[in-house]
Design a protein around this motif. Structure first.
Motif, PDB file in Angstrom:
ATOM      1  N   ALA A  91       0.832  -1.205   0.000  1.00  0.00           N
ATOM      2  CA  ALA A  91       0.000   0.000   0.000  1.00  0.00           C
ATOM      3  C   ALA A  91       0.862   1.248   0.000  1.00  0.00           C
ATOM      4  CB  ALA A  91      -0.921  -0.006   1.221  1.00  0.00           C
ATOM      5  N   PHE A  92       1.979   1.216   0.734  1.00  0.00           N
ATOM      6  CA  PHE A  92       2.880   2.365   0.767  1.00  0.00           C
ATOM      7  C   PHE A  92       3.491   2.613  -0.610  1.00  0.00           C
ATOM      8  CE2 PHE A  92       7.255   3.946   1.203  1.00  0.00           C
ATOM      9  CZ  PHE A  92       6.993   5.189   1.765  1.00  0.00           C
ATOM     10  N   ILE A  93       3.920   1.528  -1.266  1.00  0.00           N
ATOM     11  CA  ILE A  93       4.534   1.669  -2.597  1.00  0.00           C
ATOM     12  C   ILE A  93       3.527   2.236  -3.598  1.00  0.00           C
ATOM     13  CG2 ILE A  93       5.518   0.374  -4.529  1.00  0.00           C
ATOM     14  CD1 ILE A  93       6.675  -1.574  -2.441  1.00  0.00           C
ATOM     15  N   VAL A  94       2.284   1.715  -3.555  1.00  0.00           N
ATOM     16  CA  VAL A  94       1.238   2.192  -4.471  1.00  0.00           C
ATOM     17  C   VAL A  94       0.945   3.670  -4.227  1.00  0.00           C
ATOM     18  CG1 VAL A  94      -1.202   1.994  -5.069  1.00  0.00           C
ATOM     19  CG2 VAL A  94       0.198  -0.064  -4.797  1.00  0.00           C
ATOM     20  N   SER A  95       0.851   4.052  -2.945  1.00  0.00           N
ATOM     21  CA  SER A  95       0.526   5.446  -2.625  1.00  0.00           C
ATOM     22  C   SER A  95       1.626   6.403  -3.057  1.00  0.00           C
ATOM     23  CB  SER A  95       0.272   5.594  -1.122  1.00  0.00           C
ATOM     24  OG  SER A  95       1.455   5.328  -0.379  1.00  0.00           O
ATOM     25  N   VAL A  96       2.878   5.900  -3.123  1.00  0.00           N
ATOM     26  CA  VAL A  96       3.990   6.738  -3.570  1.00  0.00           C
ATOM     27  C   VAL A  96       4.023   6.834  -5.091  1.00  0.00           C
ATOM     28  CG1 VAL A  96       6.497   6.913  -3.667  1.00  0.00           C
ATOM     29  CG2 VAL A  96       5.380   6.308  -1.519  1.00  0.00           C
ATOM     30  N   LEU A  97       3.728   5.732  -5.771  1.00  0.00           N
ATOM     31  CA  LEU A  97       3.823   5.703  -7.221  1.00  0.00           C
ATOM     32  C   LEU A  97       2.633   6.358  -7.923  1.00  0.00           C
ATOM     33  CD1 LEU A  97       5.209   2.089  -7.865  1.00  0.00           C
ATOM     34  CD2 LEU A  97       6.453   4.267  -7.923  1.00  0.00           C
ATOM     35  N   VAL A  98       1.444   6.263  -7.313  1.00  0.00           N
ATOM     36  CA  VAL A  98       0.234   6.760  -7.974  1.00  0.00           C
ATOM     37  C   VAL A  98       0.316   8.233  -8.344  1.00  0.00           C
ATOM     38  CG1 VAL A  98      -2.198   7.325  -7.525  1.00  0.00           C
ATOM     39  CG2 VAL A  98      -1.389   5.001  -7.205  1.00  0.00           C
ATOM     40  N   PRO A  99       0.801   9.138  -7.474  1.00  0.00           N
ATOM     41  CA  PRO A  99       0.876  10.554  -7.868  1.00  0.00           C
ATOM     42  C   PRO A  99       1.730  10.794  -9.114  1.00  0.00           C
ATOM     43  CG  PRO A  99       1.117  10.350  -5.508  1.00  0.00           C
ATOM     44  CD  PRO A  99       1.170   8.956  -6.060  1.00  0.00           C
ATOM     45  N   ALA A 125      -2.306  12.424  -9.519  1.00  0.00           N
ATOM     46  CA  ALA A 125      -3.083  12.830  -8.341  1.00  0.00           C
ATOM     47  C   ALA A 125      -2.808  11.833  -7.229  1.00  0.00           C
ATOM     48  CB  ALA A 125      -4.572  12.871  -8.660  1.00  0.00           C
ATOM     49  N   ALA A 126      -3.058  12.258  -5.983  1.00  0.00           N
ATOM     50  CA  ALA A 126      -2.901  11.361  -4.842  1.00  0.00           C
ATOM     51  C   ALA A 126      -3.918  10.221  -4.946  1.00  0.00           C
ATOM     52  CB  ALA A 126      -3.091  12.123  -3.537  1.00  0.00           C
ATOM     53  N   LEU A 127      -3.623   9.106  -4.299  1.00  0.00           N
ATOM     54  CA  LEU A 127      -4.468   7.920  -4.393  1.00  0.00           C
ATOM     55  C   LEU A 127      -5.923   8.193  -3.982  1.00  0.00           C
ATOM     56  CD1 LEU A 127      -4.734   4.936  -5.028  1.00  0.00           C
ATOM     57  CD2 LEU A 127      -3.953   4.426  -2.697  1.00  0.00           C
ATOM     58  N   PRO A 128      -6.191   8.838  -2.828  1.00  0.00           N
ATOM     59  CA  PRO A 128      -7.599   9.107  -2.473  1.00  0.00           C
ATOM     60  C   PRO A 128      -8.316   9.953  -3.526  1.00  0.00           C
ATOM     61  CG  PRO A 128      -6.177   9.429  -0.573  1.00  0.00           C
ATOM     62  CD  PRO A 128      -5.273   9.273  -1.760  1.00  0.00           C
ATOM     63  N   GLU A 129      -7.623  10.951  -4.074  1.00  0.00           N
ATOM     64  CA  GLU A 129      -8.254  11.799  -5.090  1.00  0.00           C
ATOM     65  C   GLU A 129      -8.521  11.012  -6.369  1.00  0.00           C
ATOM     66  OE1 GLU A 129      -7.393  15.948  -7.574  1.00  0.00           O
ATOM     67  OE2 GLU A 129      -6.008  15.283  -6.000  1.00  0.00           O
ATOM     68  N   LEU A 130      -7.595  10.124  -6.735  1.00  0.00           N
ATOM     69  CA  LEU A 130      -7.763   9.323  -7.937  1.00  0.00           C
ATOM     70  C   LEU A 130      -8.935   8.347  -7.776  1.00  0.00           C
ATOM     71  CD1 LEU A 130      -6.441   8.963 -10.717  1.00  0.00           C
ATOM     72  CD2 LEU A 130      -5.086   7.092  -9.725  1.00  0.00           C
TER      73      LEU A 130
END
Length: 248
Positions: free
Chosen positions: A4-12, A17-22
């Motif tokens: 989850a940490f890796i995904v949250s870093v890569l998604v922006p 956009a940040a993961l919650p916004e996406l």
């Protein structure tokens, strides 16, 4: 957690956009738009009643997915009011919000307060008449488990159609009343779910809300009445047979 940490870093970097916004863009906004339609409101009501008829608590299951979206619709309506706008006949206002359930689930899921009224009008069997004594007061506060399992409604083919049709028709009446401007779309005012009908409608939408709830109760009673009378004949025959056996 590491994933989850890796995904949250890569998604922006990948999505802009940040993961919650996406997630909000890709999932919440489209679902929110689907729910805020005539068909979406009917689908929401159908899923709740069909699951409950099958013995699963439909409002709890469906609500866990839809309540955040319906709350977002409510808050969007409140934002219009806070900005000095009007909700009446406003195309930007949302019709399907959490409060619409107060008009489609009076007495509990399935509009079972209409069932109780139909029993008072057309039932003679002890099994159905006893429902009024056991579940009448709780039904006024939108608690209908005694009816669901006492009538019973669960897996009872006789009550499947009215249990599904009555709340759908009530949602259609409420949606139509808001769409034509008779009743204002709901703001962020919340009424606790055990609030008795008529009073809850008045608190949410003034006298127009109370009138629509009266219309929905009358209509749901008419929908339930022929099915109550059909089930009552079966129960009366069984009770008469049991009485004959006890005498012999």
């Amino acid at each position: 957690l590491a994933l989850a940490f890796i995904v949250s870093v890569l998604v922006p970097f990948l999505g802009g956009a940040a993961l919650p916004e996406l997630l909000n863009r890709l999932i919440q906004v489209p679902l929110q738009g689907i729910l805020d339609t005539f068909a979406g409101g009917i689908l929401l009501t159908l899923l709740q009643t069909l699951l409950f008829w099958a013995g699963v608590h439909g409002p709890a299951i469906v609500g866990s997915l839809t309540d955040p979206l319906l709350t977002a619709n409510t808050l969007a309506n409140q934002a219009i009011l806070d900005g000095g706008g009007s909700l009446l006949n406003n195309p930007a206002a949302h019709i399907v919000t959490q409060q619409i359930n107060m008009f489609a689930t009076m007495g509990g899921c399935g509009m079972t307060l209409g069932l109780l009224l139909a029993v008072l009008i057309g039932a003679r069997s002890e099994q159905l008449r006893s429902l009024v004594h056991v579940a009448g007061v709780s039904g006024l506060f939108n608690i209908n488990e005694p009816i669901i399992f006492g009538a019973p409604i669960v897996f009872n083919r006789c009550f499947l159609f009215p249990f599904v049709a009555a709340p759908v028709l009530c949602l259609m009446i409420t949606y139509g009343a808001i769409a034509i401007g008779f009743m204002m779309p709901f703001s962020a005012v919340q009424v606790l779910w055990p609030m008795p009908p008529i009073l809850s409608g008045f608190l949410l939408a003034g006298w127009q809300g109370a009138v629509i709830q009266v219309v929905c109760l009358f209509m749901s009673t008419l929908v339930y009445l022929p099915f109550v009378m059909a089930q009552d004949k079966v129960y009366c025959a069984v009770e008469q047979e049991d009485e004959k056996r006890s005498l012999t």
